[in-house]
Design a protein around this motif. Structure first.
Motif, short mmCIF file in Angstrom:
data_model
loop_
_atom_site.label_atom_id
_atom_site.label_comp_id
_atom_site.label_asym_id
_atom_site.label_seq_id
_atom_site.Cartn_x
_atom_site.Cartn_y
_atom_site.Cartn_z
N MET A 25 0.82 -1.21 0.00
CA MET A 25 0.00 0.00 0.00
C MET A 25 0.86 1.26 0.00
N LEU A 26 1.90 1.26 0.84
CA LEU A 26 2.79 2.42 0.86
C LEU A 26 3.49 2.60 -0.47
N ALA A 27 3.84 1.52 -1.13
CA ALA A 27 4.49 1.61 -2.43
C ALA A 27 3.56 2.26 -3.45
N VAL A 28 2.29 1.86 -3.44
CA VAL A 28 1.31 2.45 -4.36
C VAL A 28 1.12 3.93 -4.06
N VAL A 29 1.07 4.28 -2.76
CA VAL A 29 0.93 5.69 -2.38
C VAL A 29 2.12 6.49 -2.91
N ALA A 30 3.32 5.96 -2.78
CA ALA A 30 4.51 6.66 -3.26
C ALA A 30 4.47 6.85 -4.77
N VAL A 31 3.97 5.83 -5.50
CA VAL A 31 3.86 5.96 -6.95
C VAL A 31 2.88 7.06 -7.32
N VAL A 32 1.74 7.10 -6.65
CA VAL A 32 0.73 8.13 -6.93
C VAL A 32 1.29 9.52 -6.63
N VAL A 33 1.98 9.65 -5.50
CA VAL A 33 2.58 10.95 -5.15
C VAL A 33 3.60 11.36 -6.21
N ALA A 34 4.39 10.42 -6.69
CA ALA A 34 5.37 10.74 -7.73
C ALA A 34 4.68 11.22 -9.01
N LEU A 35 3.57 10.56 -9.38
CA LEU A 35 2.82 10.97 -10.57
C LEU A 35 2.24 12.37 -10.42
N ALA A 36 1.90 12.76 -9.19
CA ALA A 36 1.32 14.09 -8.94
C ALA A 36 2.34 15.20 -9.07
N GLY A 37 3.62 14.86 -9.16
CA GLY A 37 4.66 15.87 -9.38
C GLY A 37 4.95 16.75 -8.19
N PRO A 38 5.39 16.20 -7.07
CA PRO A 38 5.73 17.06 -5.93
C PRO A 38 6.93 17.94 -6.26
N ARG A 39 6.92 19.18 -5.77
CA ARG A 39 8.02 20.10 -6.05
C ARG A 39 8.01 21.24 -5.06
N ILE A 40 9.16 21.88 -4.92
CA ILE A 40 9.26 23.09 -4.10
C ILE A 40 9.91 24.17 -4.95
N GLU A 41 9.48 25.39 -4.73
CA GLU A 41 9.98 26.50 -5.55
C GLU A 41 11.37 26.92 -5.08
N ARG A 42 12.22 27.18 -6.05
CA ARG A 42 13.54 27.67 -5.70
C ARG A 42 13.75 29.12 -6.13
N GLY A 43 12.65 29.79 -6.53
CA GLY A 43 12.71 31.20 -6.89
C GLY A 43 12.67 31.39 -8.39
N ALA A 44 12.96 32.61 -8.81
CA ALA A 44 12.98 32.91 -10.24
C ALA A 44 14.20 32.29 -10.88
N ASP A 45 14.00 31.75 -12.04
CA ASP A 45 15.10 31.13 -12.78
C ASP A 45 15.93 32.22 -13.44
N GLU A 46 17.10 32.50 -12.87
CA GLU A 46 17.92 33.58 -13.38
C GLU A 46 18.40 33.32 -14.79
N ASN A 47 18.54 32.07 -15.18
CA ASN A 47 18.99 31.76 -16.52
C ASN A 47 17.92 32.06 -17.57
N GLU A 48 16.67 32.10 -17.12
CA GLU A 48 15.59 32.35 -18.06
C GLU A 48 15.10 33.79 -18.03
N SER A 49 15.41 34.51 -16.95
CA SER A 49 14.87 35.85 -16.80
C SER A 49 15.59 36.82 -17.74
N GLU A 50 14.87 37.79 -18.25
CA GLU A 50 15.42 38.80 -19.12
C GLU A 50 14.88 40.16 -18.70
N GLY A 51 15.62 41.21 -19.08
CA GLY A 51 15.14 42.54 -18.79
C GLY A 51 14.10 42.96 -19.82
N ILE A 52 13.69 44.20 -19.74
CA ILE A 52 12.71 44.72 -20.70
C ILE A 52 13.41 45.74 -21.60
N ASP A 53 12.78 46.03 -22.72
CA ASP A 53 13.30 47.02 -23.66
C ASP A 53 12.54 48.33 -23.47
N VAL A 54 13.28 49.40 -23.21
CA VAL A 54 12.68 50.70 -22.93
C VAL A 54 13.22 51.73 -23.91
#
Length: 321
Positions: free
Chosen positions: A69-98
């Motif tokens: 049962m615990l194994a099935v629960v772990a599989v379901v949790v994995a499919l749900a995509g658990p994640r934690i935010e690490r902030g803005a992705d500096e490699n993807e962020s860009e400035g604006i054109d003014v």
């Protein structure tokens, strides 16, 4: 430790609907531990079979029934995509054109602008405020178009803001105020860029005297997704007659920006601060959120539980008679 807790507070599931599968485990859990079905054949005594086969240690026969049962629960949790935010992705962020669209008419040389207790020209006050404005926008590409009777380029979009400010000091004033043509030239430069955030800040101190219709220029900006802010730089005596407030307000509204009016250095600084904050909020909404994916941990937990269950099963299997 506090940073770790802050990151943990951003825990979420990328695809939480997978968790609905856990509802299917409820009947399974309720059946776990129940007595088996009634035997098909009854014996009065089992003493005749006592010597057959090899006895199995009681501990080996008690495999943990909750591991699957615990194994099935772990599989379901994995499919749900658990994640934690690490902030803005500096490699993807860009400035604006003014693009800064600045009035270069002769009236900008009028020394009637109060700036920190001194009377200086409107142009000098504008240069100081622009310097402070761009100092806080190191990641933004900024360019300058000046206009009098005709628009002309002072600086293309660049990250070299020091060079751009030097070029601004070389701006020459002339007759005429072609505001619409200045905005149109700035839009033409911005539409050639790939940036998603494009802004024009247009400053004038007089009535439009020729060139492209300013409202048509604002509609052109809107068609290319360029936000337009308009600023009237006038003395207190000219506030009612020196500029066309209605037209400047309409221009800004057409292109998703705002209209401001400045009569001294303090109000001009405040206006650029407001625009700076507005654009930072807009850019923040468009930033990519970066996450640390916890899927591998949940998947490894499920695999580990399955291995334990299999090991327990092989270790506790008795030999048939």
């Amino acid at each position: 430790m506090s940073e770790w807790w802050t990151r943990l507070a951003t825990f979420e599931f990328a695809q939480p609907w997978w968790l609905l599968l856990l509802l299917a485990l409820i009947p399974w859990w309720r059946r776990t531990g129940r007595a088996g079905v009634t035997p098909a054949v009854s014996y009065s005594s089992l003493r005749h079979f006592a010597g057959l086969g090899r006895k199995v240690a009681p501990a080996a026969t008690r495999r943990p029934s909750w591991l699957p049962m615990l194994a099935v629960v772990a599989v379901v949790v994995a499919l749900a995509g658990p994640r934690i935010e690490r902030g803005a992705d500096e490699n993807e962020s860009e400035g604006i054109d003014v693009m800064l669209v600045l009035d270069a008419s002769r009236s900008m040389d009028s020394a009637d602008f109060d700036f920190e207790g001194q009377q200086i020209s409107r142009r000098a006050a504008l240069e100081r405020v622009i310097g402070d404005f761009i100092a806080e926008r190191e990641q933004d590409r900024i360019g300058i178009v000046a206009f009098a009777e005709q628009p002309y380029l002072i600086s293309p979009l660049t990250l070299d803001h020091g060079w751009m400010m030097e070029a601004l000091t070389e701006m020459k004033t002339a007759l005429g105020t072609a505001l619409g043509s200045g905005v149109e030239a700035a839009v033409d430069l911005l539409r050639q860029t790939d940036g998603g955030n494009r802004v024009i800040i247009a400053v004038t101190d007089g009535l439009n005297t020729g060139g492209t219709d300013p409202l048509e220029a604002a509609r052109l900006a809107r068609s290319y997704g360029v936000r337009l802010y308009t600023i009237a730089v006038v003395s207190y005596d000219e506030m009612q007659t020196g500029v066309d407030d209605l037209m400047l307000s309409q221009m800004a509204r057409l292109a998703g920006g705002q209209f401001f009016q400045a009569a001294d250095g303090a109000s001009l600084e405040s206006i650029y601060d407001q625009i700076d904050q507005l654009e930072r909020q807009e850019f923040k909404r468009n930033e990519l959120r970066a996450f640390t994916e916890l899927f591998p941990w949940a998947a490894c937990a499920a695999m580990g539980l399955v291995m334990i269950e299999l090991a327990a099963g092989f270790g506790g299997r008795s030999r048939a008679p």
